[in-house]
Design an enzyme around this catalytic site. Sequence first.
Site, PDB file in Angstrom:
ATOM      1  N   SER A   1      -7.264  -5.538  -6.285  1.00  0.00           N
ATOM      2  CA  SER A   1      -7.913  -6.325  -5.820  1.00  0.00           C
ATOM      3  C   SER A   1      -9.255  -5.782  -6.561  1.00  0.00           C
ATOM      4  O   SER A   1      -9.329  -5.069  -6.929  1.00  0.00           O
ATOM      5  CB  SER A   1      -7.967  -5.944  -4.075  1.00  0.00           C
TER       6      SER A   1
ATOM      7  N   GLY B   1       0.072   5.271  -4.839  1.00  0.00           N
ATOM      8  CA  GLY B   1      -0.331   6.727  -5.224  1.00  0.00           C
ATOM      9  C   GLY B   1      -0.192   8.097  -4.099  1.00  0.00           C
ATOM     10  O   GLY B   1       0.566   8.542  -4.726  1.00  0.00           O
TER      11      GLY B   1
ATOM     12  N   TRP C   1     -11.665  -2.313  -9.452  1.00  0.00           N
ATOM     13  CA  TRP C   1     -12.258  -1.847 -10.444  1.00  0.00           C
ATOM     14  C   TRP C   1     -12.776  -0.597 -10.521  1.00  0.00           C
ATOM     15  O   TRP C   1     -13.121   0.399 -11.527  1.00  0.00           O
ATOM     16  CB  TRP C   1     -12.674  -2.852 -11.056  1.00  0.00           C
TER      17      TRP C   1
ATOM     18  N   ARG D   1      -0.764   9.381 -10.524  1.00  0.00           N
ATOM     19  CA  ARG D   1      -0.681   8.030  -9.001  1.00  0.00           C
ATOM     20  C   ARG D   1       0.225   6.856  -9.974  1.00  0.00           C
ATOM     21  O   ARG D   1       1.070   5.856  -9.837  1.00  0.00           O
ATOM     22  CB  ARG D   1      -2.211   7.407  -9.090  1.00  0.00           C
TER      23      ARG D   1
ATOM     24  N   HIS E   1       3.269   3.110  -8.953  1.00  0.00           N
ATOM     25  CA  HIS E   1       2.917   2.029  -9.321  1.00  0.00           C
ATOM     26  C   HIS E   1       3.962   1.605  -9.702  1.00  0.00           C
ATOM     27  O   HIS E   1       4.407  -0.051 -10.017  1.00  0.00           O
ATOM     28  CB  HIS E   1       1.473   1.984  -9.815  1.00  0.00           C
TER      29      HIS E   1
ATOM     30  N   ASP F   1       0.358  -0.951  -0.304  1.00  0.00           N
ATOM     31  CA  ASP F   1       0.061  -0.185  -0.054  1.00  0.00           C
ATOM     32  C   ASP F   1       1.013   1.170  -0.235  1.00  0.00           C
ATOM     33  O   ASP F   1       2.400   1.071   0.563  1.00  0.00           O
ATOM     34  CB  ASP F   1      -0.745  -0.276   2.078  1.00  0.00           C
TER      35      ASP F   1
ATOM     36  N   LEU G   1      11.888 -20.272  -4.281  1.00  0.00           N
ATOM     37  CA  LEU G   1      10.581 -19.353  -3.952  1.00  0.00           C
ATOM     38  C   LEU G   1       9.296 -19.533  -4.339  1.00  0.00           C
ATOM     39  O   LEU G   1       9.250 -18.896  -5.731  1.00  0.00           O
ATOM     40  CB  LEU G   1      11.181 -17.966  -3.717  1.00  0.00           C
TER      41      LEU G   1
END
Length: 242
Positions: A62, A20, A66, A30, A34, A17, A128
């Site tokens: 998530s 942005g 959308w 923004r 990312h 998190d 991993l």
Amino acid sequence: MAVAPESVPRHIAIVMDGNGRWASKRFLPRIAGHKQGVDVLKRTVRSCVQRGVQVLTVFAFSSENWKRPADEVSGLMEILVVALSRELNQLKKEGVHLQFIGAREGLSERVRNSLLEAERETADNRTLILNVCFNYGGRWDVVHAAQALAAAGKPITEESLARELSTAAVGDPDLIVRTGGEMRLSNFLLWQAAYSELYFCNVLWPDFDEAALDSAIRAYSGRERRFGMTSEQLPTGKLLSA
């Protein structure tokens, strides 16, 4: 201060998190946050390998995302496709097994094909497991598992439902980290988080580095996990199963 290998969590999950807000602080769009976040994820994967973490699960997109502006959503999709194309060979060399968790419905054919190719090309890797939760929601995960059991005519119990969850093959996370200062799970691994240790930090994801990762691991190593009854850890199933 280094953490003893036996204190390192086997499975770490991260809510990435703050992308942005990181960009806004720098007067950037923004989407720039990312893009920076992808670079941080690459470094975090390598750091986890170096520390002996065996499973890393990250919340990338998530089912609620959308609702974001259309240009940001399309930009996120493009970042994913480009990153997979650019980084797949390196991930293969490093022994990373990529898995994408979440609903494939609603994704474009180009995105779906990119996910499938990455999973297929890294399927034999064992250093991993990197679970990327994309178009994912914890409530969706539980409902999807229950629907699968119902369709097969199987009884729905805690044990049977857990076996149908998207992360069943790797077990529940030992440690869940959320960056960015928020203190909630935001519909991430809701069932699996029942006895996970939670760690919240103010570091925005694009600023997350080895020191921040080590701080989370040290916090985890200093806790006594009781799982609601004793200090003995419950079995988490076969590790790194295909």
